[in-house]
Design a protein around this motif. Structure first.
Motif, PDB file in Angstrom:
ATOM      1  N   LEU A 150     -18.384  24.160  47.870  1.00 27.75           N
ATOM      2  CA  LEU A 150     -16.837  23.811  47.622  1.00 27.75           C
ATOM      3  C   LEU A 150     -16.750  23.637  46.170  1.00 27.75           C
ATOM      4  O   LEU A 150     -15.654  23.851  45.457  1.00 27.75           O
ATOM      5  CB  LEU A 150     -16.484  22.567  48.301  1.00 27.75           C
ATOM      6  CG  LEU A 150     -15.195  21.924  48.139  1.00 27.75           C
ATOM      7  CD1 LEU A 150     -13.947  23.095  48.734  1.00 27.75           C
ATOM      8  CD2 LEU A 150     -15.144  20.554  48.922  1.00 27.75           C
ATOM      9  N   LYS A 151     -17.810  22.991  45.509  1.00 29.99           N
ATOM     10  CA  LYS A 151     -17.697  22.971  43.724  1.00 29.99           C
ATOM     11  C   LYS A 151     -17.544  24.330  43.419  1.00 29.99           C
ATOM     12  O   LYS A 151     -16.655  24.432  42.497  1.00 29.99           O
ATOM     13  CB  LYS A 151     -19.087  22.236  43.669  1.00 29.99           C
ATOM     14  CG  LYS A 151     -18.931  20.719  43.665  1.00 29.99           C
ATOM     15  CD  LYS A 151     -20.261  19.896  43.384  1.00 29.99           C
ATOM     16  CE  LYS A 151     -20.682  18.551  43.758  1.00 29.99           C
ATOM     17  NZ  LYS A 151     -19.945  17.702  42.965  1.00 29.99           N
TER      18      LYS A 151
ATOM     19  N   CYS B 107     -10.424  16.758  47.609  1.00 30.74           N
ATOM     20  CA  CYS B 107     -10.982  16.634  49.006  1.00 30.74           C
ATOM     21  C   CYS B 107     -11.615  15.130  49.066  1.00 30.74           C
ATOM     22  O   CYS B 107     -12.431  14.927  50.238  1.00 30.74           O
ATOM     23  CB  CYS B 107     -11.916  17.674  49.304  1.00 30.74           C
ATOM     24  SG  CYS B 107     -11.132  19.277  49.559  1.00 30.74           S
TER      25      CYS B 107
ATOM     26  N   GLU C  17     -22.874  22.139  51.729  1.00 34.61           N
ATOM     27  CA  GLU C  17     -21.414  22.602  51.844  1.00 34.61           C
ATOM     28  C   GLU C  17     -20.630  22.020  50.734  1.00 34.61           C
ATOM     29  O   GLU C  17     -19.771  22.520  50.234  1.00 34.61           O
ATOM     30  CB  GLU C  17     -21.132  21.830  53.006  1.00 34.61           C
ATOM     31  CG  GLU C  17     -21.598  22.387  54.350  1.00 34.61           C
ATOM     32  CD  GLU C  17     -20.813  21.731  55.704  1.00 34.61           C
ATOM     33  OE1 GLU C  17     -20.995  20.666  55.723  1.00 34.61           O
ATOM     34  OE2 GLU C  17     -20.569  22.454  56.405  1.00 34.61           O
ATOM     35  N   GLU C  18     -20.974  20.914  50.100  1.00 39.52           N
ATOM     36  CA  GLU C  18     -20.528  20.396  48.847  1.00 39.52           C
ATOM     37  C   GLU C  18     -20.857  21.121  47.505  1.00 39.52           C
ATOM     38  O   GLU C  18     -19.814  21.639  46.863  1.00 39.52           O
ATOM     39  CB  GLU C  18     -20.916  19.007  48.549  1.00 39.52           C
ATOM     40  CG  GLU C  18     -20.485  18.241  47.374  1.00 39.52           C
ATOM     41  CD  GLU C  18     -21.055  16.997  47.065  1.00 39.52           C
ATOM     42  OE1 GLU C  18     -20.324  16.116  46.056  1.00 39.52           O
ATOM     43  OE2 GLU C  18     -21.808  16.188  47.868  1.00 39.52           O
TER      44      GLU C  18
ATOM     45  N   ASP D 243     -12.741  16.880  41.963  1.00 41.02           N
ATOM     46  CA  ASP D 243     -14.021  16.937  42.812  1.00 41.02           C
ATOM     47  C   ASP D 243     -14.263  15.496  43.610  1.00 41.02           C
ATOM     48  O   ASP D 243     -13.691  14.513  42.938  1.00 41.02           O
ATOM     49  CB  ASP D 243     -15.359  17.069  41.930  1.00 41.02           C
ATOM     50  CG  ASP D 243     -16.321  17.648  42.938  1.00 41.02           C
ATOM     51  OD1 ASP D 243     -16.267  18.014  44.235  1.00 41.02           O
ATOM     52  OD2 ASP D 243     -17.607  17.448  42.308  1.00 41.02           O
TER      53      ASP D 243
ATOM     54  N   CYS E 122     -15.977  12.601  51.647  1.00 37.76           N
ATOM     55  CA  CYS E 122     -15.198  13.799  51.322  1.00 37.76           C
ATOM     56  C   CYS E 122     -15.051  14.637  52.410  1.00 37.76           C
ATOM     57  O   CYS E 122     -15.785  14.707  53.390  1.00 37.76           O
ATOM     58  CB  CYS E 122     -15.785  14.571  49.990  1.00 37.76           C
ATOM     59  SG  CYS E 122     -17.239  15.191  50.554  1.00 37.76           S
TER      60      CYS E 122
ATOM     61  N   HIS F 285     -15.216  18.600  53.442  1.00 38.81           N
ATOM     62  CA  HIS F 285     -15.815  19.737  53.187  1.00 38.81           C
ATOM     63  C   HIS F 285     -15.958  20.782  54.330  1.00 38.81           C
ATOM     64  O   HIS F 285     -15.186  20.514  55.205  1.00 38.81           O
ATOM     65  CB  HIS F 285     -17.166  19.392  52.474  1.00 38.81           C
ATOM     66  CG  HIS F 285     -18.015  18.833  53.526  1.00 38.81           C
ATOM     67  ND1 HIS F 285     -19.381  18.506  53.134  1.00 38.81           N
ATOM     68  CD2 HIS F 285     -18.063  18.563  54.633  1.00 38.81           C
ATOM     69  CE1 HIS F 285     -19.932  18.071  54.178  1.00 38.81           C
ATOM     70  NE2 HIS F 285     -19.229  18.045  55.222  1.00 38.81           N
TER      71      HIS F 285
END
Length: 251
Positions: A192-193, A122, A188-189, A100, A151, A153
């Motif tokens: 993705l997580k 990322c 958004e993060e 991450d 990052c 994303h």
């Protein structure tokens, strides 16, 4: 005079979250609109504010409560390094891992054993660390660059990660509370997580104790979604009990 004005602009924007060019011109009538625009351009370049169409936003409003990763990397350094050393011992040669983004996971990227490994990430700082190794193969899913969190994303990153499979995922969080679970400051993060967690066999949270009982804006998982928590110190009794009930190991 210029520096004092720019500091005053930062204080004004931070106090209300955002401001238009017209509002800033009204607040600083002694200078021209062009000077105001030059000020916010310079403040944006220094990561003090974020330029938007027609105005400017505060850093916290633009990137969430987490703040700039460059600042976070210099906080709780000893704890992050201790967590990284523990987490690195979980790595097995010949496997695939997802790292991450975030300052604690970047510390892990710097502490990995140089073994045959597929590392997906990322996180830009992770990429820089992974580039030093001889045997680790680094794969970077595409996406849009968040230059404050450093990052990739967005929807493209989520789509690519959703097509992958990882033996282990190492995730960071901005905070944890019993009511909100594990949180971060960007929607958004968080997406993705969640996607990376869903695509991994073993889900490992890297988490320093300073983040306990702190909640950021977006929840991305809870204790039940994690297999292992790696921390630098013991967790509070209540959180340990929750981990035990969920079958979560604490290292």
């Amino acid at each position: 005079m210029m520096n004092e004005r720019r500091e005053a602009i930062v204080r004004l924007v931070d106090s209300q979250g955002s401001a238009t060019i017209a509002q800033l011109k009204d607040a600083f009538p002694e200078v021209s609109e062009m000077t105001i625009r030059n000020d916010i351009k310079a403040l944006d370049a220094d990561h003090r504010l974020v330029r938007i169409y027609g105005g400017v936003r505060s850093i916290e409003t633009a990137v969430g409560a987490d703040g700039l990763i460059d600042l976070r990397r210099n906080k709780n350094v000893a704890a992050k390094n201790a967590i990284a050393r523990k987490a690195a011992e979980l790595i097995t040669a010949g496997t695939s891992v997802y790292l991450d983004s975030g300052s604690t996971v970047a510390a892990l990227a710097a502490a990995l054993p140089d073994v045959q490994l597929q590392a997906f990430t990322c996180g830009i700082y992770n990429i820089l660390e992974l580039g030093r190794y001889s045997y680790i193969k680094t794969i970077v899913p595409g996406g849009s660059l968040n230059r404050y969190n450093m990052c990739l994303h967005g929807s493209r990153a989520v789509r690519e990660v959703a097509r992958m499979h990882f033996d282990q995922v190492f995730i960071g969080a901005s905070g944890y509370s019993a009511s909100c679970g594990f949180t971060c400051g960007s929607d958004e993060e968080a997406e993705l997580k969640r996607t990376a967690i869903e695509r991994a066999d073993t889900r490992i949270m890297l988490f320093d104790s300073s983040k306990i009982d702190h909640a950021s804006t977006f929840t991305f998982c809870d204790i039940d979604d994690i297999d292992i928590i790696v921390t630098e110190d013991g967790l509070p009794d209540e959180l340990q009990a929750r981990c035990q009930a969920a079958g979560v190991r604490i290292l």
